[in-house]
Design a protein around this motif. Structure first.
Motif, PDB file in Angstrom:
ATOM      1  N   ALA A 110      13.261   8.906  -2.584  1.00 27.98           N
ATOM      2  CA  ALA A 110      13.421   7.952  -1.489  1.00 27.98           C
ATOM      3  C   ALA A 110      13.462   8.722  -0.174  1.00 27.98           C
ATOM      4  N   THR A 111      12.573   8.343   0.757  1.00 25.14           N
ATOM      5  CA  THR A 111      12.458   9.050   2.035  1.00 25.14           C
ATOM      6  C   THR A 111      12.466   8.038   3.170  1.00 25.14           C
ATOM      7  N   ARG A 112      13.321   8.267   4.155  1.00 19.77           N
ATOM      8  CA  ARG A 112      13.377   7.438   5.353  1.00 19.77           C
ATOM      9  C   ARG A 112      13.300   8.364   6.559  1.00 19.77           C
ATOM     10  N   GLY A 113      12.330   8.116   7.454  1.00 23.31           N
ATOM     11  CA  GLY A 113      12.155   9.029   8.574  1.00 23.31           C
ATOM     12  C   GLY A 113      11.532   8.381   9.782  1.00 23.31           C
ATOM     13  N   ASP A 114      11.627   9.095  10.904  1.00 18.37           N
ATOM     14  CA  ASP A 114      11.079   8.654  12.182  1.00 18.37           C
ATOM     15  C   ASP A 114      10.222   9.776  12.756  1.00 18.37           C
ATOM     16  N   ASP A 115       9.117   9.384  13.400  1.00 19.32           N
ATOM     17  CA  ASP A 115       8.208  10.357  13.993  1.00 19.32           C
ATOM     18  C   ASP A 115       7.749   9.843  15.357  1.00 19.32           C
ATOM     19  N   ALA A 116       7.544  10.781  16.271  1.00 19.90           N
ATOM     20  CA  ALA A 116       7.018  10.455  17.593  1.00 19.90           C
ATOM     21  C   ALA A 116       5.835  11.372  17.890  1.00 19.90           C
ATOM     22  N   THR A 117       4.822  10.816  18.531  1.00 19.38           N
ATOM     23  CA  THR A 117       3.602  11.560  18.830  1.00 19.38           C
ATOM     24  C   THR A 117       3.183  11.299  20.274  1.00 19.38           C
ATOM     25  N   GLY A 118       2.762  12.356  20.935  1.00 26.51           N
ATOM     26  CA  GLY A 118       2.182  12.248  22.264  1.00 26.51           C
ATOM     27  C   GLY A 118       0.820  12.915  22.291  1.00 26.51           C
ATOM     28  N   VAL A 119      -0.153  12.266  22.902  1.00 27.37           N
ATOM     29  CA  VAL A 119      -1.517  12.795  22.987  1.00 27.37           C
ATOM     30  C   VAL A 119      -1.972  12.732  24.439  1.00 27.37           C
ATOM     31  N   PHE A 120      -2.491  13.844  24.929  1.00 28.96           N
ATOM     32  CA  PHE A 120      -3.065  13.891  26.275  1.00 28.96           C
ATOM     33  C   PHE A 120      -4.504  14.376  26.167  1.00 28.96           C
ATOM     34  N   ARG A 121      -5.407  13.658  26.814  1.00 31.70           N
ATOM     35  CA  ARG A 121      -6.817  14.054  26.803  1.00 31.70           C
ATOM     36  C   ARG A 121      -7.344  14.031  28.239  1.00 31.70           C
ATOM     37  N   TYR A 122      -8.155  15.028  28.524  1.00 32.91           N
ATOM     38  CA  TYR A 122      -8.820  15.100  29.824  1.00 32.91           C
ATOM     39  C   TYR A 122     -10.299  15.356  29.592  1.00 32.91           C
ATOM     40  N   ALA A 123     -11.137  14.654  30.340  1.00 32.50           N
ATOM     41  CA  ALA A 123     -12.582  14.848  30.242  1.00 32.50           C
ATOM     42  C   ALA A 123     -13.169  14.887  31.645  1.00 32.50           C
ATOM     43  N   TYR A 124     -14.078  15.818  31.842  1.00 32.20           N
ATOM     44  CA  TYR A 124     -14.797  15.948  33.115  1.00 32.20           C
ATOM     45  C   TYR A 124     -16.257  15.630  32.851  1.00 32.20           C
ATOM     46  N   LYS A 125     -16.754  14.584  33.495  1.00 31.25           N
ATOM     47  CA  LYS A 125     -18.102  14.092  33.226  1.00 31.25           C
ATOM     48  C   LYS A 125     -18.830  13.845  34.545  1.00 31.25           C
ATOM     49  N   PRO A 126     -19.393  14.894  35.149  1.00 28.64           N
ATOM     50  CA  PRO A 126     -20.070  14.715  36.438  1.00 28.64           C
ATOM     51  C   PRO A 126     -21.332  13.863  36.343  1.00 28.64           C
ATOM     52  N   ASP A 127     -21.974  13.844  35.173  1.00 29.80           N
ATOM     53  CA  ASP A 127     -23.167  13.033  34.971  1.00 29.80           C
ATOM     54  C   ASP A 127     -22.753  11.763  34.232  1.00 29.80           C
ATOM     55  N   SER A 128     -22.677  10.648  34.941  1.00 29.44           N
ATOM     56  CA  SER A 128     -22.184   9.416  34.339  1.00 29.44           C
ATOM     57  C   SER A 128     -23.117   8.890  33.252  1.00 29.44           C
ATOM     58  N   ALA A 129     -24.383   9.304  33.275  1.00 29.47           N
ATOM     59  CA  ALA A 129     -25.330   8.843  32.259  1.00 29.47           C
ATOM     60  C   ALA A 129     -25.283   9.679  30.989  1.00 29.47           C
ATOM     61  N   ALA A 130     -24.578  10.813  31.010  1.00 30.58           N
ATOM     62  CA  ALA A 130     -24.504  11.684  29.832  1.00 30.58           C
ATOM     63  C   ALA A 130     -23.665  11.026  28.747  1.00 30.58           C
ATOM     64  N   ALA A 131     -24.027  11.283  27.498  1.00 31.23           N
ATOM     65  CA  ALA A 131     -23.263  10.723  26.383  1.00 31.23           C
ATOM     66  C   ALA A 131     -21.932  11.418  26.209  1.00 31.23           C
ATOM     67  N   LEU A 132     -21.862  12.734  26.492  1.00 30.20           N
ATOM     68  CA  LEU A 132     -20.647  13.511  26.297  1.00 30.20           C
ATOM     69  C   LEU A 132     -20.171  14.090  27.624  1.00 30.20           C
TER      70      LEU A 132
END
Length: 558
Positions: free
Chosen positions: A396-418
């Motif tokens: 029997a297991t009882r637990g709590d977890d917290a997660t934080g995610v930060f992402r940054y993207a630089y896309k000078p060409d707005s038409a680019a897929a990536l």
């Protein structure tokens, strides 16, 4: 991609059987514009942002006007494909200057130098038993094995990772709307991922999952929920099939101004093919999205899943040929003193899992010219009981977890897929209390263990997508992972109780015993650097044909 989904029937509430297939088809026709051509609201693909698709579908005022409904849906798909302002403004707003349409998830996937796949809802055939194993069965590189016939409890393996047995699944990062349902130590319960409530499933194989903050070899799965913008209106469904299969689901969603909301509820149960093979699952999910300004959008979500299933266990070949529905009741005694086929004795031990998980989180995206910032926060509470055969007892297991995610993207060409540059940081921290009990003929017996578990996981990733020529993109990247796993043995008794049965008579209990207590505490840490290089080549005249390579060098420090 059209994997065979087996037999089953589906009915829509409030309609006659003669219009069932038409109703199901009409619901699916709206999805390609929303899941394939437009951006999925909670995609984890590089450069993806929280979306509120500017789609308006009004419910018909009269059932006698199907042509008007069809025209409205066609118009909605056309509007979804048109260029939209970056901030997700309302329909009719003026846009200064030309705006390039955002790349769809499929376009991003086609540009990635790695193994990815997008399983959309319309790719799946209607079935009375929608399961994760059926949804993923047609994805290249994904090996799915059902767990002794347990309903929707498959073992999922990608590129050899995830080979471990239930109940502790590892080797994959499993996400819902971009946030992991894995615990901080990397373990997850696959039954919490419900394909019935997903608009699409994103599959990232191998090292490509490092972009999402993965620290595993296998890859990642992201179950993307629909939103009030992508699935407006109310719908309910009931389906069933053989072996006591019954499913019921309901969903309602809508949008007003810059806010949308969607609520889902789902219930399924199944008696199963074998004698001890029942399962049931109830789940509830809701999400609310809002455009806070021209540059900032956010989405909040909450969910609860209650899961239970019997573990029918393996059979010997001869037993399966004699009666494939039976469960094993070994060992087999051969006089005068020999025992074979040691078990497990499913009839006596009644192995079963009962688990529930509560999830809450948010994801906010801010876009400023070529810069995209994405922040996600999540919390999970998990209560898990697994009744193993006698050799392992009841956990029997009882637990709590917290997660934080930060992402940054630089896309000078707005038409680019990536994006040209992408960076991801993910940090998870969790703790759990675990108790171990003797399995005494399918009941919880004496306690023989108690532990306090703590885990942290840090994952960092930075990568570039460099267009070195008109049709060649080079994607160098580096990832770093650091993890700690601590177990504090807090069992204080001097001895640990034991249990035994007579081998000649598996139901005859022998006198209970005890062994001296020895500490099982440990404190471990792990760190690793993982550089990678991907090259994408698009031959002239074949824009969707990609050649990919991902040489990797991994180093670990204990």
């Amino acid at each position: 991609m059209s994997p065979s989904l087996g037999r089953g029937r589906s009915w829509r509430t409030g309609r006659t059987q003669g219009t069932v297939l038409l109703s199901w088809t009409a619901s699916a026709l709206l999805l390609p514009a929303l899941a394939g051509e437009a951006c999925l609201a909670q995609s984890a693909a590089p450069g993806a942002a929280v979306q509120l698709d500017p789609v308006v579908v009004e419910a018909p005022k009269s059932a006698a006007k199907p042509a008007a409904v069809s025209r409205e849906r066609v118009a909605a798909r056309r509007r979804a494909a048109e260029p939209q302002p970056r901030g997700g403004a309302n329909l009719g707003d003026e846009v200064a200057g030309p705006a390039a349409p955002a790349a769809s998830v499929q376009e991003r996937f086609e540009a990635l130098a790695g193994g990815v796949a997008l399983v959309r809802r319309e790719d799946l055939s209607p079935t009375g038993n929608p399961t994760a194993s059926r949804a993923l069965s047609g994805v290249p590189g994904v090996v799915v094995q059902n767990f002794f016939g347990g309903n929707d409890q498959p073992r999922i393996q990608i590129r050899g990772s995830g080979l471990q047995q239930n109940p502790v699944e590892r080797g994959l990062l499993v996400l819902q709307n971009g946030l992991p349902i894995n615990r901080a130590d990397g373990s997850y319960i696959v039954g919490f991922a419900n394909p019935q409530q997903a608009e699409a499933i994103e599959v990232y194989r191998g090292y490509i999952a490092n972009r999402l903050g993965a620290t595993v070899l296998g890859g990642a799965l992201n179950f993307v929920s629909p939103t009030g913008s992508s699935s407006p209106g109310t719908q309910a469904a009931i389906s069933g099939g053989s072996f006591g299969q019954i499913n019921a689901s309901a969903q309602t969603g809508g949008r007003k101004d810059n806010v949308d909301a969607l609520v889902q509820a789902d219930f399924s149960r199944r008696d199963g093919f074998r004698d001890y093979n029942s399962s049931e699952r109830s789940s509830f999910n809701a999400n609310v999205g809002a455009v806070l300004s021209e540059n900032v959008s956010t989405r909040f979500f909450i969910g609860y899943t209650d899961l239970g299933f019997d573990v029918a266990g393996p059979l010997t070949k001869s037993a399966m040929q004699a009666n494939p529905r039976q469960v094993f009741a070994g060992p087999t005694f051969i006089p005068p003193s020999t025992s074979i086929n040691p078990g497990p004795n499913v009839v006596r031990d009644r192995p079963r899992r009962e688990a529930e998980q509560f999830v809450a989180g948010s994801r906010t995206t801010a876009t400023f010219d070529a810069h995209l910032f994405d922040v996600a926060l999540g919390y999970t509470h998990t209560d898990d009981m697994f009744r193993f055969p006698i050799s392992s007892g009841v956990r029997a297991t009882r637990g709590d977890d917290a997660t934080g995610v930060f992402r940054y993207a630089y896309k000078p060409d707005s038409a680019a897929a990536l994006p040209l540059l992408e960076t991801t940081a993910r940090y998870s921290v969790g703790s759990a209390d675990r108790e171990n009990f003797i399995n005494q003929a399918g009941q919880t017996g004496a306690k023989f263990g108690e532990s306090r578990l703590d885990a942290t996981t840090l994952a960092l990733h930075t990568g570039l997508n460099l267009p070195v020529w008109d049709r060649i993109t080079v994607s160098p990247a580096i990832a770093y992972g650091y993890a700690t796993r601590d177990n504090d043995d807090v069992y204080r008794s001097a001895t640990r109780p034991t249990i035994a049965y007579n081998p000649a008579n598996p139901t005859m209990l022998l006198p209970n015993g005890a062994v001296p207590t020895q500490s099982s505490s440990y404190a471990l840490s792990y760190s690793a650097w993982s550089p990678s290089l991907g090259v994408t080549f698009r031959p002239r005249g074949r824009p969707n044909h990609l050649c990919r390579g991902q040489p990797q060098l991994r180093a670990a420090l204990a």
